[in-house]
Design a protein around this motif. Structure first.
Motif, short mmCIF file in Angstrom:
data_model
loop_
_atom_site.label_atom_id
_atom_site.label_comp_id
_atom_site.label_asym_id
_atom_site.label_seq_id
_atom_site.Cartn_x
_atom_site.Cartn_y
_atom_site.Cartn_z
N ARG A 53 0.85 -1.19 0.00
CA ARG A 53 0.00 0.00 0.00
C ARG A 53 0.88 1.23 0.00
O ARG A 53 1.64 1.49 0.93
CB ARG A 53 -0.90 0.02 1.24
CG ARG A 53 -1.86 1.24 1.28
CD ARG A 53 -2.64 1.33 2.57
NE ARG A 53 -1.79 1.75 3.70
CZ ARG A 53 -1.44 0.96 4.70
NH1 ARG A 53 -1.83 -0.31 4.73
NH2 ARG A 53 -0.67 1.41 5.69
N GLU A 67 1.63 5.19 0.22
CA GLU A 67 1.03 6.34 0.91
C GLU A 67 0.82 7.49 -0.09
O GLU A 67 1.28 7.42 -1.22
CB GLU A 67 1.93 6.79 2.07
CG GLU A 67 2.25 5.68 3.06
CD GLU A 67 1.02 5.00 3.65
OE1 GLU A 67 -0.05 5.64 3.69
OE2 GLU A 67 1.12 3.83 4.03
N HIS A 109 3.69 0.60 2.89
CA HIS A 109 3.54 -0.35 3.98
C HIS A 109 2.84 -1.61 3.48
O HIS A 109 2.16 -1.60 2.46
CB HIS A 109 2.73 0.27 5.12
CG HIS A 109 3.42 1.42 5.79
ND1 HIS A 109 3.33 2.71 5.32
CD2 HIS A 109 4.24 1.46 6.89
CE1 HIS A 109 4.05 3.51 6.09
NE2 HIS A 109 4.61 2.78 7.04
N HIS A 110 3.04 -2.69 4.20
CA HIS A 110 2.39 -3.96 3.88
C HIS A 110 0.91 -3.85 4.22
O HIS A 110 0.55 -3.40 5.31
CB HIS A 110 3.04 -5.09 4.68
CG HIS A 110 2.74 -6.45 4.13
ND1 HIS A 110 1.49 -7.02 4.21
CD2 HIS A 110 3.54 -7.36 3.50
CE1 HIS A 110 1.51 -8.22 3.66
NE2 HIS A 110 2.74 -8.45 3.20
N LYS A 111 0.06 -4.24 3.31
CA LYS A 111 -1.39 -4.11 3.50
C LYS A 111 -1.89 -4.92 4.70
O LYS A 111 -2.82 -4.51 5.39
CB LYS A 111 -2.13 -4.55 2.24
CG LYS A 111 -2.03 -3.57 1.08
CD LYS A 111 -2.82 -4.08 -0.12
CE LYS A 111 -2.73 -3.10 -1.29
NZ LYS A 111 -3.49 -3.60 -2.47
N ASP A 112 -1.29 -6.08 4.95
CA ASP A 112 -1.78 -6.98 6.00
C ASP A 112 -1.09 -6.74 7.34
O ASP A 112 -1.74 -6.64 8.38
CB ASP A 112 -1.59 -8.44 5.57
CG ASP A 112 -2.44 -8.79 4.35
OD1 ASP A 112 -3.46 -8.11 4.13
OD2 ASP A 112 -2.07 -9.74 3.63
N THR A 113 0.25 -6.64 7.32
CA THR A 113 1.01 -6.54 8.58
C THR A 113 1.30 -5.10 9.00
O THR A 113 1.61 -4.85 10.17
CB THR A 113 2.35 -7.29 8.43
OG1 THR A 113 3.16 -6.61 7.46
CG2 THR A 113 2.12 -8.73 8.00
N GLY A 114 1.24 -4.17 8.06
CA GLY A 114 1.53 -2.77 8.38
C GLY A 114 3.01 -2.44 8.43
O GLY A 114 3.38 -1.29 8.67
N GLU A 115 3.88 -3.44 8.23
CA GLU A 115 5.32 -3.18 8.29
C GLU A 115 5.75 -2.29 7.12
O GLU A 115 5.13 -2.26 6.06
CB GLU A 115 6.10 -4.49 8.28
CG GLU A 115 5.92 -5.31 7.02
CD GLU A 115 6.69 -6.63 7.06
OE1 GLU A 115 7.82 -6.64 7.58
OE2 GLU A 115 6.15 -7.64 6.57
N LYS A 116 6.83 -1.55 7.34
CA LYS A 116 7.33 -0.62 6.34
C LYS A 116 7.94 -1.39 5.17
O LYS A 116 8.66 -2.37 5.36
CB LYS A 116 8.36 0.32 6.95
CG LYS A 116 8.76 1.46 6.02
CD LYS A 116 9.65 2.48 6.74
CE LYS A 116 10.00 3.63 5.82
NZ LYS A 116 10.85 4.64 6.48
#
Length: 363
Positions: free
Chosen positions: A103, A105, A112-119
């Motif tokens: 995803r 910004e 960021h990763h769509k599932d985990t939110g990691e950068k």
């Protein structure tokens, strides 16, 4: 016992000779091979130019020596296509991440990763490969936008011999234009059904629009300049969708234009073309129609802006027929006051003329 011992290149190095006639009694039907070969056009990636092309030429020479073929070279022409590229993505551990899980910004620089939110680190655009997972599943694109959109984007992004860079923005832009094409076709269908009488003297101008399109698109298809052909369609749809054009065109002219337009679109967006063909009320299939021929009388008076140069430096512009010969262009230029003054007292040693583009006096 293992019987599959040949490298795959052995089969792919002479299949073109086998495919001329699938005779079960012998590997190559020499009479059919003489008729069909050599192959007119070889198309492949740059890696084929090094390996497969080399092996095919070697095998053809060998088959010629053994009496199976009369030709010594398998291909008349070769066209090396570009690669499809996409940005690469990786997490902080260095693992590659597929684009569908990323995803971006609003600033387009952070992701960021769509599932985990990691950068996610955004890497350079490289050739799509399974190892770096920078691939886009065609099924996902087809489900969201349709096959015609994917086809249109790939053809329009760049010349076929160069790499293309796959972007979501490019796909969305292609989809929007295809929708504009569909709206234009619907509008022209309505014009065809109208019974009102419109000025017939103006219809020639509208026929010039479609015949110029036929001429330009045909030329660029034949020279494999697919992106230029699509640029011609952009221009054609732009002219046809103008309010002034739609207000003044009559039903008979609109029907002729609609028929030509749909056939012109068929190689690029075949699904929409067939849907449009049926919706317009034409018989059969669009893909089975003869390719439209442009009428020279509608294109020969087409004007172009000719840049006039002296020793390579611009000195003026002329408006001439796009097919004007050098003699006519030189005569018009010499009668132009500014150019006449610039040439005064100078000896013309050479004239370089490119139809529809440049007239250069070397003095």
């Amino acid at each position: 016992r293992e019987t599959d011992t040949f490298d795959t290149f052995i089969d792919s190095s002479w299949y073109f000779a086998r495919f001329c006639e699938l005779d079960n009694s012998k590997p190559i039907n020499k009479d059919e091979a003489n008729y069909w070969l050599p192959v007119d056009q070889y198309i492949g990636g740059v890696e084929h130019a090094i390996l497969h092309l080399l092996y095919s030429r070697f095998f053809t020479r060998a088959l010629n020596i053994t009496g199976h073929l009369e030709i010594k070279e398998p291909f008349d022409g070769m066209f090396t296509q570009g690669m499809v590229c996409h940005e690469t993505y990786s997490n902080e551990k260095g693992d590659w991440i597929e684009p569908k899980f990323v995803r971006k910004e609003d600033n387009k620089q952070d992701a960021h990763h769509k599932d985990t939110g990691e950068k996610i680190k955004i890497g350079p655009s490289e050739k799509m490969s399974k190892s770096k997972k920078n691939i886009v599943d065609p099924d996902d694109i087809i489900k969201l936008y349709g096959a015609d959109t994917a086809r249109w984007f790939v053809l329009s992004d760049s010349p076929p011999d160069r790499d293309i860079f796959w972007t979501e923005a490019g796909i969305e832009s292609s989809n929007k234009f295809i929708n504009k094409i569909w709206r234009t076709i619907l509008e022209y269908k309505e014009i065809v059904e109208q019974k009102g009488i419109k000025n017939t003297s103006e219809q020639v101008q509208f026929m010039k629009i479609i015949h110029k399109g036929i001429k330009d698109i045909t030329f660029n298809l034949e020279t494999m300049s697919f992106n230029k052909a699509i640029a011609n369609i952009y221009s054609l749809i732009g002219e046809l969708s103008k309010s002034e054009t739609k207000e003044k065109i009559n039903g008979e002219t609109a029907s002729k234009i609609l028929k030509h337009l749909i056939v012109l679109l068929s190689p690029f967006i075949p699904h929409l073309a067939e849907e449009s063909w049926v919706h317009a009320g034409f018989d059969g299939l669009a893909c089975k129609q003869s390719w439209p021929q442009f009428d020279q009388s509608f294109t020969e008076n087409e004007s172009a802006k000719i840049i006039v140069q002296i020793n390579g430096k611009k000195r003026g512009e002329l408006s001439l027929s796009i097919i004007a010969e050098e003699k006519e262009a030189v005569e018009v230029a010499k009668n132009n006051n500014k150019i006449k003054n610039d040439l005064a007292g100078k000896e013309i040693k050479k004239i370089i003329y490119v139809k529809g583009r440049i007239l250069n006096f070397v003095v």
